[in-house]
Scaffold this motif. Structure first.
Motif, mmCIF file in Angstrom:
data_model
loop_
_atom_site.group_PDB
_atom_site.id
_atom_site.type_symbol
_atom_site.label_atom_id
_atom_site.label_comp_id
_atom_site.label_asym_id
_atom_site.label_seq_id
_atom_site.Cartn_x
_atom_site.Cartn_y
_atom_site.Cartn_z
ATOM 1 N N LEU A 214 6.082 -1.866 12.208
ATOM 2 C CA LEU A 214 5.696 -0.454 12.204
ATOM 3 C C LEU A 214 6.718 0.406 11.462
ATOM 4 O O LEU A 214 6.361 1.315 10.713
ATOM 5 C CB LEU A 214 5.518 0.046 13.639
ATOM 6 C CG LEU A 214 4.320 -0.534 14.401
ATOM 7 C CD1 LEU A 214 4.341 -0.086 15.862
ATOM 8 C CD2 LEU A 214 3.000 -0.148 13.744
ATOM 9 N N GLN A 215 7.998 0.106 11.674
ATOM 10 C CA GLN A 215 9.023 0.880 10.977
ATOM 11 C C GLN A 215 9.004 0.595 9.483
ATOM 12 O O GLN A 215 9.194 1.499 8.659
ATOM 13 C CB GLN A 215 10.400 0.574 11.570
ATOM 14 C CG GLN A 215 11.521 1.441 11.005
ATOM 15 C CD GLN A 215 11.375 2.911 11.382
ATOM 16 O OE1 GLN A 215 10.625 3.236 12.299
ATOM 17 N NE2 GLN A 215 12.070 3.768 10.672
ATOM 18 N N SER A 216 8.771 -0.666 9.119
ATOM 19 C CA SER A 216 8.686 -1.026 7.710
ATOM 20 C C SER A 216 7.524 -0.302 7.028
ATOM 21 O O SER A 216 7.661 0.203 5.908
ATOM 22 C CB SER A 216 8.513 -2.541 7.568
ATOM 23 O OG SER A 216 8.285 -2.909 6.229
ATOM 24 N N ARG A 217 6.386 -0.238 7.708
ATOM 25 C CA ARG A 217 5.229 0.444 7.115
ATOM 26 C C ARG A 217 5.482 1.939 6.978
ATOM 27 O O ARG A 217 5.101 2.565 5.979
ATOM 28 C CB ARG A 217 3.989 0.190 7.967
ATOM 29 C CG ARG A 217 3.519 -1.244 7.952
ATOM 30 C CD ARG A 217 3.195 -1.735 6.565
ATOM 31 N NE ARG A 217 2.003 -1.097 6.028
ATOM 32 C CZ ARG A 217 1.554 -1.295 4.786
ATOM 33 N NH1 ARG A 217 2.227 -2.060 3.955
ATOM 34 N NH2 ARG A 217 0.461 -0.694 4.378
ATOM 35 N N GLU A 218 6.140 2.536 7.973
ATOM 36 C CA GLU A 218 6.482 3.955 7.866
ATOM 37 C C GLU A 218 7.395 4.189 6.667
ATOM 38 O O GLU A 218 7.235 5.159 5.919
ATOM 39 C CB GLU A 218 7.171 4.426 9.149
ATOM 40 C CG GLU A 218 7.567 5.904 9.115
ATOM 41 C CD GLU A 218 8.345 6.329 10.346
ATOM 42 O OE1 GLU A 218 8.823 7.475 10.377
ATOM 43 O OE2 GLU A 218 8.479 5.516 11.270
ATOM 44 N N TYR A 219 8.343 3.298 6.482
ATOM 45 C CA TYR A 219 9.272 3.389 5.363
ATOM 46 C C TYR A 219 8.513 3.351 4.037
ATOM 47 O O TYR A 219 8.769 4.145 3.124
ATOM 48 C CB TYR A 219 10.261 2.233 5.453
ATOM 49 C CG TYR A 219 11.336 2.209 4.383
ATOM 50 C CD1 TYR A 219 12.601 2.741 4.630
ATOM 51 C CD2 TYR A 219 11.097 1.629 3.148
ATOM 52 C CE1 TYR A 219 13.592 2.703 3.664
ATOM 53 C CE2 TYR A 219 12.070 1.591 2.170
ATOM 54 C CZ TYR A 219 13.318 2.132 2.437
ATOM 55 O OH TYR A 219 14.291 2.088 1.468
ATOM 56 N N LYS A 220 7.572 2.415 3.918
ATOM 57 C CA LYS A 220 6.841 2.251 2.664
ATOM 58 C C LYS A 220 5.896 3.416 2.393
ATOM 59 O O LYS A 220 5.801 3.898 1.266
ATOM 60 C CB LYS A 220 6.064 0.929 2.685
ATOM 61 C CG LYS A 220 6.953 -0.303 2.616
ATOM 62 C CD LYS A 220 6.133 -1.579 2.639
ATOM 63 C CE LYS A 220 7.027 -2.803 2.532
ATOM 64 N NZ LYS A 220 6.248 -4.071 2.560
ATOM 65 N N VAL A 221 5.187 3.864 3.415
ATOM 66 C CA VAL A 221 4.250 4.976 3.230
ATOM 67 C C VAL A 221 4.987 6.238 2.787
ATOM 68 O O VAL A 221 4.486 7.013 1.972
ATOM 69 C CB VAL A 221 3.453 5.235 4.528
ATOM 70 C CG1 VAL A 221 2.695 6.559 4.453
ATOM 71 C CG2 VAL A 221 2.478 4.087 4.782
ATOM 72 N N ASN A 222 6.200 6.418 3.316
ATOM 73 C CA ASN A 222 7.000 7.605 2.980
ATOM 74 C C ASN A 222 7.948 7.358 1.815
ATOM 75 O O ASN A 222 8.869 8.150 1.584
ATOM 76 C CB ASN A 222 7.789 8.067 4.207
ATOM 77 C CG ASN A 222 6.890 8.626 5.290
ATOM 78 O OD1 ASN A 222 6.402 9.738 5.210
ATOM 79 N ND2 ASN A 222 6.661 7.824 6.335
ATOM 80 N N ASP A 223 7.713 6.272 1.073
ATOM 81 C CA ASP A 223 8.530 5.946 -0.099
ATOM 82 C C ASP A 223 10.019 5.940 0.210
ATOM 83 O O ASP A 223 10.855 6.412 -0.567
ATOM 84 C CB ASP A 223 8.243 6.917 -1.249
ATOM 85 C CG ASP A 223 6.839 6.746 -1.804
ATOM 86 O OD1 ASP A 223 6.318 5.615 -1.736
ATOM 87 O OD2 ASP A 223 6.264 7.730 -2.296
ATOM 88 N N GLY A 224 10.366 5.402 1.384
ATOM 89 C CA GLY A 224 11.766 5.241 1.734
ATOM 90 C C GLY A 224 12.442 6.473 2.278
ATOM 91 O O GLY A 224 13.658 6.464 2.500
ATOM 92 N N GLN A 225 11.686 7.524 2.534
ATOM 93 C CA GLN A 225 12.289 8.770 3.028
ATOM 94 C C GLN A 225 12.433 8.748 4.539
ATOM 95 O O GLN A 225 11.824 9.525 5.262
ATOM 96 C CB GLN A 225 11.435 9.968 2.590
ATOM 97 C CG GLN A 225 11.299 10.115 1.093
ATOM 98 C CD GLN A 225 12.644 10.238 0.389
ATOM 99 O OE1 GLN A 225 13.473 11.047 0.773
ATOM 100 N NE2 GLN A 225 12.841 9.444 -0.646
ATOM 101 N N VAL A 226 13.242 7.804 5.034
ATOM 102 C CA VAL A 226 13.580 7.737 6.453
ATOM 103 C C VAL A 226 15.074 7.499 6.556
ATOM 104 O O VAL A 226 15.706 6.956 5.652
ATOM 105 C CB VAL A 226 12.821 6.602 7.185
ATOM 106 C CG1 VAL A 226 11.329 6.857 7.175
ATOM 107 C CG2 VAL A 226 13.139 5.257 6.582
#
Length: 242
Positions: A214-226
């Motif tokens: 889930l964290q990886s997908r959030e990272y990818k959807v937000n283009d690394g803006q985490v």
């Protein structure tokens, strides 16, 4: 690979999701049952096959196979970058596919990365997330593993950009060749994950994989803006495949 390892540590340490997983994983009892089924398949079939493949396949051949299938994925990257209006990234994907398919011997050699032209990986699940479609509940798919409702739908759409789903000669007997390529791709991907098993920790493997995904997908959807406080602490994983 290093990004995924860092994201796993981040999700666990910051408790991005609720302690019991109920917010993101309302289907947890069902998901755990499917997870146990997948673990059985992996233990007795997928992992032994992957280990045998890794044992008999020379590293240069293994790398060539990985590069070949990654190059086919540039078609998916191109389509989804266009759908997200990322025209520069779409152009990069086209250039990568063109270079690797010609100079790189049909994608067996990743000439583009060697030239500093890095992959702009996107899929339709990310595209839907880019346009604001919520991920929906976490789901564990039989055979395929962790996903969400949004990403599961994205898998079907991405299938239309997968050249292995098409027969350029329009002859039915080529289905076995396409099936063989899909099987080889699956074994190659599983072999590439053998080293990653070393970083799975904690008492509950299911929770680790869920939160990391889930964290990886959030990272990818937000283009690394985490936020990633572990970005400078990944030296111990230098020997793992990228």
């Amino acid at each position: 690979m290093k990004k995924l390892l860092s994201l796993a540590l981040l999700s666990l340490s910051l408790n991005v999701y609720s302690d019991d997983g109920s917010d993101s994983d309302p289907l947890e009892p069902l998901n755990r049952g499917i997870f146990s089924f997948n673990e059985w398949l992996d233990t007795y079939i997928a992992k032994p096959v992957a280990e045998g493949y890794r044992y008999v396949t020379p590293s240069v051949v293994d790398l060539g196979i990985t590069n070949f299938f990654n190059n086919l994925g540039e078609l998916e990257n191109t389509a989804n970058n266009l759908l997200q209006l990322k025209f520069t990234d779409a152009g990069v994907s086209v250039v990568r596919f063109s270079l690797n398919s010609t100079v790189g011997w049909f994608g067996l050699v990743d000439i583009a990365t060697d030239a500093g032209i890095n992959e702009r990986e996107e899929d339709f699940g990310q595209t839907m997330g880019y346009w604001g479609v919520p991920s929906g509940p976490y789901v564990m798919l039989p055979f395929f593993g962790p996903s969400t409702v949004r990403d599961t739908a994205g898998r079907f759409v991405d299938g239309y950009a997968d050249p292995m789903n098409y027969d350029p000669l329009n002859e039915e007997f080529h289905w076995d060749a396409r099936l063989g390529m899909k099987g080889l791709n699956a074994v190659d991907k599983r072999a590439d994950l053998l080293a990653a098993e070393k970083i799975i920790f904690g008492d509950d493997k299911y929770v680790f994989i869920r939160d990391a995904y889930l964290q990886s997908r959030e990272y990818k959807v937000n283009d690394g803006q985490v936020d990633d406080p572990f970005a400078d602490s990944m030296d111990d994983f230098d020997d793992l495949p990228e």
